[in-house]
Design a protein around this motif. Structure first.
Motif, PDB file in Angstrom:
ATOM      1  N   ILE A 267       0.848  -1.203   0.000  1.00  0.00           N
ATOM      2  CA  ILE A 267       0.000   0.000   0.000  1.00  0.00           C
ATOM      3  C   ILE A 267       0.879   1.246   0.000  1.00  0.00           C
ATOM      4  O   ILE A 267       2.077   1.195   0.279  1.00  0.00           O
ATOM      5  N   THR A 268       0.260   2.393  -0.309  1.00  0.00           N
ATOM      6  CA  THR A 268       0.998   3.661  -0.341  1.00  0.00           C
ATOM      7  C   THR A 268       1.223   4.179   1.075  1.00  0.00           C
ATOM      8  O   THR A 268       0.607   3.709   2.033  1.00  0.00           O
ATOM      9  N   ARG A 269       2.112   5.142   1.200  1.00  0.00           N
ATOM     10  CA  ARG A 269       2.428   5.700   2.523  1.00  0.00           C
ATOM     11  C   ARG A 269       1.207   6.384   3.142  1.00  0.00           C
ATOM     12  O   ARG A 269       0.966   6.280   4.345  1.00  0.00           O
ATOM     13  N   SER A 270       0.417   7.098   2.305  1.00  0.00           N
ATOM     14  CA  SER A 270      -0.775   7.781   2.829  1.00  0.00           C
ATOM     15  C   SER A 270      -1.797   6.774   3.365  1.00  0.00           C
ATOM     16  O   SER A 270      -2.426   7.005   4.408  1.00  0.00           O
ATOM     17  N   GLN A 271      -1.967   5.660   2.643  1.00  0.00           N
ATOM     18  CA  GLN A 271      -2.874   4.616   3.135  1.00  0.00           C
ATOM     19  C   GLN A 271      -2.372   4.028   4.453  1.00  0.00           C
ATOM     20  O   GLN A 271      -3.155   3.749   5.362  1.00  0.00           O
ATOM     21  N   TYR A 272      -1.038   3.841   4.529  1.00  0.00           N
ATOM     22  CA  TYR A 272      -0.454   3.296   5.760  1.00  0.00           C
ATOM     23  C   TYR A 272      -0.695   4.231   6.947  1.00  0.00           C
ATOM     24  O   TYR A 272      -1.084   3.793   8.026  1.00  0.00           O
ATOM     25  N   ILE A 273      -0.481   5.523   6.732  1.00  0.00           N
ATOM     26  CA  ILE A 273      -0.678   6.499   7.819  1.00  0.00           C
ATOM     27  C   ILE A 273      -2.136   6.504   8.274  1.00  0.00           C
ATOM     28  O   ILE A 273      -2.436   6.563   9.480  1.00  0.00           O
ATOM     29  N   LYS A 274      -3.061   6.436   7.314  1.00  0.00           N
ATOM     30  CA  LYS A 274      -4.484   6.436   7.652  1.00  0.00           C
ATOM     31  C   LYS A 274      -4.864   5.211   8.489  1.00  0.00           C
ATOM     32  O   LYS A 274      -5.527   5.320   9.528  1.00  0.00           O
ATOM     33  N   GLU A 328       1.648  -4.350   8.831  1.00  0.00           N
ATOM     34  CA  GLU A 328       3.106  -4.408   8.680  1.00  0.00           C
ATOM     35  C   GLU A 328       3.503  -5.214   7.451  1.00  0.00           C
ATOM     36  O   GLU A 328       4.513  -4.908   6.806  1.00  0.00           O
ATOM     37  N   GLU A 329       2.723  -6.241   7.133  1.00  0.00           N
ATOM     38  CA  GLU A 329       3.004  -7.019   5.925  1.00  0.00           C
ATOM     39  C   GLU A 329       2.728  -6.209   4.670  1.00  0.00           C
ATOM     40  O   GLU A 329       3.465  -6.302   3.676  1.00  0.00           O
ATOM     41  N   MET A 330       1.668  -5.402   4.695  1.00  0.00           N
ATOM     42  CA  MET A 330       1.272  -4.637   3.514  1.00  0.00           C
ATOM     43  C   MET A 330       2.153  -3.416   3.290  1.00  0.00           C
ATOM     44  O   MET A 330       2.178  -2.865   2.177  1.00  0.00           O
ATOM     45  N   TYR A 331       2.871  -2.976   4.339  1.00  0.00           N
ATOM     46  CA  TYR A 331       3.750  -1.809   4.178  1.00  0.00           C
ATOM     47  C   TYR A 331       5.059  -2.077   4.924  1.00  0.00           C
ATOM     48  O   TYR A 331       5.295  -1.568   6.013  1.00  0.00           O
ATOM     49  N   PRO A 332       5.945  -2.922   4.357  1.00  0.00           N
ATOM     50  CA  PRO A 332       7.230  -3.207   5.018  1.00  0.00           C
ATOM     51  C   PRO A 332       8.086  -1.952   5.076  1.00  0.00           C
ATOM     52  O   PRO A 332       8.088  -1.146   4.141  1.00  0.00           O
ATOM     53  N   TRP A 341       9.374  -7.910   1.896  1.00  0.00           N
ATOM     54  CA  TRP A 341       8.189  -8.179   1.069  1.00  0.00           C
ATOM     55  C   TRP A 341       8.358  -9.481   0.271  1.00  0.00           C
ATOM     56  O   TRP A 341       7.421 -10.275   0.148  1.00  0.00           O
ATOM     57  N   ALA A 342       9.584  -9.713  -0.241  1.00  0.00           N
ATOM     58  CA  ALA A 342       9.848 -10.944  -0.988  1.00  0.00           C
ATOM     59  C   ALA A 342       9.689 -12.178  -0.087  1.00  0.00           C
ATOM     60  O   ALA A 342       9.115 -13.191  -0.497  1.00  0.00           O
TER      61      ALA A 342
END
Length: 492
Positions: A267-274, A328-332, A341-342
């Motif tokens: 996911i993007t950084r903005s999605q992670y922060i939200k 944490e898995e979606m935004y390493p 991620w790999a």
């Protein structure tokens, strides 16, 4: 054959050491950070209990190998290096029962005791509960053993006439016995009136094993609630009746569904922060609720409503930990984010492969149950015949395959206890999570596994009765326990 027998003893010792080390590894990686460098007695009980459960399952193939070790011996006494399997079976099951009904409850009561009390007071409180349990169990066991603790064997009195010893041996379907004038053996022609009941007192250890097996059988095939969380939405499945512990189907399907529900992309950084902000808000609310409950506990108002609220907070906390792990898995993050991620993708691919292999084994188990157990007479020995043919290829190949199928059944029990959790009438067991399992959850799940392992062995001894014939396990589970007065009806 003495060298082979000695090798069997060496293999048994090495396997026990490997099992012990593996269970220490599980404890270290599954324990909650709050339990590090403390709660040593509960940790010892967890490692010891898991080791007993695993060793008891592996004892069944060892019993088969032990029988095969003497197949070329001229007489039994020439095979004096084989393992005393019957004594080992009884010893393991007595230890199993002591752990389940006394040691694990004591460790749980001690661990969950009020932290503000001294160690002596916590030990005293735990002992009171365990002593009460011991008195109740002792009375029930003693009364049952004294009243109906007997074995009823059905025997048939057989007799036949004598005949002249033949000079040649000529047997066929029309003449199965010695003597040209008889077409069937006298034993075959014995009438029903020759049947009698031979009664004897069962040994106390065997009676303990029998009752423990009955208790474990309730957990061996009981309904469980499957629940999962996908993209923040909780989807609760229907009650399912799963054969073979908590799920001969749950283990492979859980791995396959885990792959299906995997995060598809970063996911993007903005999605992670939200998402992280929302989780932080939930964490603050849970902390306030936990502080309020702790304040109520100190004030002494620990009623039914308080206990209900504690369970609700515990469930929400476990769900929060699940959401944090998924995020944490979606935004390493960090310098090795791409590597992380790999590894995550490879981990989910490994789950898919293991899930497919497990599904094949589960289908083989179900097919064997239908073909060999549910149909009378059996349509085919099926897996029994497979193990025998593998033994013909290499001496212990069939035994190894047999051990794998038995151990797979126990893995289904463990996987169900860890992934789904279990809801009983008065007790809630939390799912075991990597790096986030408290000792009370660990202890109860170990007790569950120990109880189910007894029934797994009894079931495997029955399901593979053709392959495991003439073993000590067959003597215990196939003859004595199935002839115990009263209990034999439950077995049937």
């Amino acid at each position: 054959m003495g060298d082979f027998n000695l090798a069997l003893v060496i293999v048994a010792v090495v396997v026990c050491i490997i099992v012990l080390l593996f269970n220490v590894y599980l404890l270290v990686n599954y324990q909650h950070p709050d339990d590090k460098n403390q709660a040593y007695f509960p940790k010892f009980v967890v490692v010891f209990g898991l080791s007993i459960a695993a060793i008891s399952i592996l004892m069944l193939p060892a019993d088969v190998a032990n029988r095969q070790a003497c197949r070329h011996a001229i007489y039994n006494g020439a095979c004096n290096l084989t393992l005393p399997m019957k004594d080992l079976w009884i010893a393991v099951y007595i230890v199993d029962a002591v752990l389940v009904f006394f040691t694990i409850p004591f460790a749980m009561f001690y661990y969950e005791g009020d932290q503000d009390k001294s160690v002596a007071k916590r030990i005293k409180s735990a002992l009171l509960w365990v002593i009460t349990t011991a008195i109740v169990c002792g009375l029930v066991l003693g009364i049952l053993y004294g009243v109906i603790g007997k074995v009823d064997f059905t025997v048939r009195h057989l007799s036949s006439t004598t005949t002249t010893f033949p000079s040649t041996w000529d047997f066929s379907g029309s003449q199965p016995c010695i003597g040209s004038g008889s077409h069937q053996c006298s034993a075959y022609l014995a009438n029903a009136s020759s049947e009698k009941t031979w009664t004897m007192r069962a040994t106390f250890p065997e009676y303990v094993v029998a009752l423990a097996t009955i208790v474990g059988s309730v957990l061996f095939a009981c309904p469980f609630m499957i629940s999962s969380k996908i993209n923040g939405l909780k989807r609760v499945g229907a009650w399912v009746k799963i054969f073979g512990g908590v799920g001969i189907a749950c283990l492979p399907l859980g791995l396959i569904f885990s792959f299906i529900r995997r995060p598809k992309a970063v996911i993007t950084r903005s999605q992670y922060i939200k998402e992280a902000t929302e989780l932080g808000k939930k964490a603050r609310e849970l902390k306030k609720a936990a502080d309020a409950l702790h304040q109520e506990e100190r004030s002494g108002s620990k009623g039914r409503k308080w206990r209900k609220n504690v369970k609700s907070v515990e469930k929400e906390l476990l769900q929060l930990e699940e959401d944090v792990k998924l995020l944490e898995e979606m935004y390493p993050q960090g310098e090795k984010a791409e590597t992380s991620w790999a590894l995550t993708i490879l981990g989910y691919l490994a789950k898919l492969v293991l899930g497919i292999l497990g599904l094949i084994v589960s289908v083989a188990w179900v097919a064997h149950i239908i073909i060999y157990l549910l149909v009378d007479p059996p349509l085919s020995p099926f897996l029994n015949e497979v193990f025998i043919k593998l033994d013909d290829i290499w001496g212990l190949l069939g035994t190894v395959a047999f051990a794998f199928f038995c151990f797979y059944l126990l893995l289904a029990v463990i996987a169900g206890a860890m992934m789904l959790g279990l809801r009983l009438v008065f007790i809630t067991i939390h799912p075991m999570k990597w790096g986030a399992t408290l000792m009370n959850s660990f202890l109860f799940n170990v007790g569950l596994i120990l109880l189910c392992s007894i029934s797994v062995i009894q079931f495997c001894a029955t399901a593979f009765g053709y392959y495991a014939q003439a073993t000590a396990a067959q003597e215990i589970f196939g003859h004595t326990l199935q002839s115990l007065r009263g209990i034999k009806y439950l077995y049937k």
